[in-house]
Write a protein that holds these residues in place. Structure first.
Motif, PDB file in Angstrom:
ATOM      1  N   GLU A  58       0.825  -1.205   0.000  1.00 62.24           N
ATOM      2  CA  GLU A  58       0.000   0.000   0.000  1.00 62.24           C
ATOM      3  C   GLU A  58       0.862   1.259   0.000  1.00 62.24           C
ATOM      4  O   GLU A  58       0.479   2.292   0.540  1.00 62.24           O
ATOM      5  CB  GLU A  58      -0.945  -0.019   1.201  1.00 62.24           C
ATOM      6  CG  GLU A  58      -1.905  -1.199   1.175  1.00 62.24           C
ATOM      7  CD  GLU A  58      -2.835  -1.264   2.365  1.00 62.24           C
ATOM      8  OE1 GLU A  58      -2.732  -0.411   3.277  1.00 62.24           O
ATOM      9  OE2 GLU A  58      -3.669  -2.181   2.386  1.00 62.24           O
ATOM     10  N   THR A  59       2.010   1.162  -0.632  1.00 58.22           N
ATOM     11  CA  THR A  59       2.955   2.265  -0.658  1.00 58.22           C
ATOM     12  C   THR A  59       2.346   3.485  -1.339  1.00 58.22           C
ATOM     13  O   THR A  59       1.768   3.390  -2.413  1.00 58.22           O
ATOM     14  CB  THR A  59       4.235   1.852  -1.400  1.00 58.22           C
ATOM     15  OG1 THR A  59       4.798   0.715  -0.750  1.00 58.22           O
ATOM     16  CG2 THR A  59       5.243   2.986  -1.424  1.00 58.22           C
ATOM     17  N   SER A  60       2.509   4.612  -0.680  1.00 60.27           N
ATOM     18  CA  SER A  60       2.042   5.888  -1.217  1.00 60.27           C
ATOM     19  C   SER A  60       3.167   6.903  -1.037  1.00 60.27           C
ATOM     20  O   SER A  60       3.619   7.133   0.087  1.00 60.27           O
ATOM     21  CB  SER A  60       0.788   6.332  -0.464  1.00 60.27           C
ATOM     22  OG  SER A  60       0.374   7.594  -0.885  1.00 60.27           O
ATOM     23  N   LEU A  61       3.613   7.469  -2.129  1.00 63.11           N
ATOM     24  CA  LEU A  61       4.740   8.406  -2.072  1.00 63.11           C
ATOM     25  C   LEU A  61       4.311   9.776  -1.569  1.00 63.11           C
ATOM     26  O   LEU A  61       3.185  10.214  -1.791  1.00 63.11           O
ATOM     27  CB  LEU A  61       5.368   8.548  -3.451  1.00 63.11           C
ATOM     28  CG  LEU A  61       6.075   7.311  -3.987  1.00 63.11           C
ATOM     29  CD1 LEU A  61       6.582   7.572  -5.398  1.00 63.11           C
ATOM     30  CD2 LEU A  61       7.213   6.893  -3.083  1.00 63.11           C
ATOM     31  N   ASP A  62       5.243  10.440  -0.935  1.00 60.91           N
ATOM     32  CA  ASP A  62       5.050  11.807  -0.459  1.00 60.91           C
ATOM     33  C   ASP A  62       4.937  12.732  -1.672  1.00 60.91           C
ATOM     34  O   ASP A  62       5.834  12.774  -2.521  1.00 60.91           O
ATOM     35  CB  ASP A  62       6.252  12.208   0.397  1.00 60.91           C
ATOM     36  CG  ASP A  62       6.153  13.588   0.998  1.00 60.91           C
ATOM     37  OD1 ASP A  62       5.310  14.397   0.550  1.00 60.91           O
ATOM     38  OD2 ASP A  62       6.938  13.862   1.922  1.00 60.91           O
ATOM     39  N   PRO A  63       3.844  13.494  -1.783  1.00 60.25           N
ATOM     40  CA  PRO A  63       3.686  14.404  -2.934  1.00 60.25           C
ATOM     41  C   PRO A  63       4.798  15.452  -3.034  1.00 60.25           C
ATOM     42  O   PRO A  63       5.052  15.981  -4.115  1.00 60.25           O
ATOM     43  CB  PRO A  63       2.334  15.072  -2.689  1.00 60.25           C
ATOM     44  CG  PRO A  63       1.634  14.233  -1.683  1.00 60.25           C
ATOM     45  CD  PRO A  63       2.693  13.502  -0.910  1.00 60.25           C
ATOM     46  N   ALA A  64       5.472  15.738  -1.934  1.00 60.88           N
ATOM     47  CA  ALA A  64       6.558  16.724  -1.940  1.00 60.88           C
ATOM     48  C   ALA A  64       7.711  16.284  -2.832  1.00 60.88           C
ATOM     49  O   ALA A  64       8.513  17.115  -3.268  1.00 60.88           O
ATOM     50  CB  ALA A  64       7.062  16.973  -0.524  1.00 60.88           C
ATOM     51  N   LEU A  65       7.805  14.994  -3.130  1.00 62.76           N
ATOM     52  CA  LEU A  65       8.876  14.505  -3.994  1.00 62.76           C
ATOM     53  C   LEU A  65       8.799  15.085  -5.398  1.00 62.76           C
ATOM     54  O   LEU A  65       9.808  15.263  -6.062  1.00 62.76           O
ATOM     55  CB  LEU A  65       8.815  12.978  -4.105  1.00 62.76           C
ATOM     56  CG  LEU A  65       9.124  12.168  -2.861  1.00 62.76           C
ATOM     57  CD1 LEU A  65       8.852  10.698  -3.129  1.00 62.76           C
ATOM     58  CD2 LEU A  65      10.547  12.389  -2.420  1.00 62.76           C
ATOM     59  N   GLU A  66       7.602  15.368  -5.832  1.00 58.59           N
ATOM     60  CA  GLU A  66       7.364  15.781  -7.212  1.00 58.59           C
ATOM     61  C   GLU A  66       8.192  16.997  -7.625  1.00 58.59           C
ATOM     62  O   GLU A  66       8.723  17.046  -8.723  1.00 58.59           O
ATOM     63  CB  GLU A  66       5.877  16.075  -7.415  1.00 58.59           C
ATOM     64  CG  GLU A  66       5.454  16.173  -8.834  1.00 58.59           C
ATOM     65  CD  GLU A  66       5.575  14.861  -9.600  1.00 58.59           C
ATOM     66  OE1 GLU A  66       6.013  14.919 -10.762  1.00 58.59           O
ATOM     67  OE2 GLU A  66       5.240  13.803  -9.050  1.00 58.59           O
ATOM     68  N   ASN A  67       8.322  17.974  -6.744  1.00 60.39           N
ATOM     69  CA  ASN A  67       9.014  19.218  -7.085  1.00 60.39           C
ATOM     70  C   ASN A  67      10.303  19.437  -6.300  1.00 60.39           C
ATOM     71  O   ASN A  67      10.872  20.514  -6.354  1.00 60.39           O
ATOM     72  CB  ASN A  67       8.075  20.409  -6.875  1.00 60.39           C
ATOM     73  CG  ASN A  67       6.876  20.318  -7.778  1.00 60.39           C
ATOM     74  OD1 ASN A  67       7.006  20.102  -8.971  1.00 60.39           O
ATOM     75  ND2 ASN A  67       5.694  20.454  -7.202  1.00 60.39           N
TER      76      ASN A  67
END
Length: 132
Positions: A58-67
């Motif tokens: 159920e891995t969900s990446l941190d949206p902060a990684l995007e930028n």
């Protein structure tokens, strides 16, 4: 506790793969991603040996990684490894003390974070902040 360890390792691998997909095979992320896969494999062996059902990923990446830029990501790596060591020391290792084989695997994962991954991320931060 195994589920927690596996979820932690899966998140780290997914994060580092996202970074290398975005920036290319940059160090230390490319090297540590390979290590995280080995960590996952070690945990999967325990699941198999003890006939324990695998949890869903159920891995969900941190949206902060995007930028995020590379300096932020290296600093995030340092903090992530500090938290990882804390997780192993305070929760995971005490919970498996009655299972020597499991404890040994988890101790190895903890030590990789403390002794190899964290220093690699610290070198990355220094490399990106030193004047040229």
């Amino acid at each position: 506790m195994l589920d927690t360890a596996l979820a932690d390792e899966r998140l780290a691998l997914a994060t580092y793969r996202f970074i290398t997909d975005r920036f290319g095979p940059v160090r230390p992320f490319v090297n540590i991603a390979r290590a995280e896969q080995r960590h996952i494999d070690a945990l999967l062996n325990i699941y198999a040996d003890y006939d324990i059902a695998l949890p869903e990923d159920e891995t969900s990446l941190d949206p902060a990684l995007e930028n995020a830029d590379m300096l932020y990501l290296c600093k995030m790596g340092v903090e992530g490894e500090i938290e990882n060591v804390r997780l192993y020391d305070e929760q995971l290792l005490p919970a498996v003390s009655a299972y020597p084989r499991i404890k040994s695997v988890l101790q190895n994962l903890r030590d990789a974070s403390a002794l190899r991954h964290k220093p690699a991320f610290e070198r990355c931060v220094r490399r990106l902040t030193q004047p040229r």
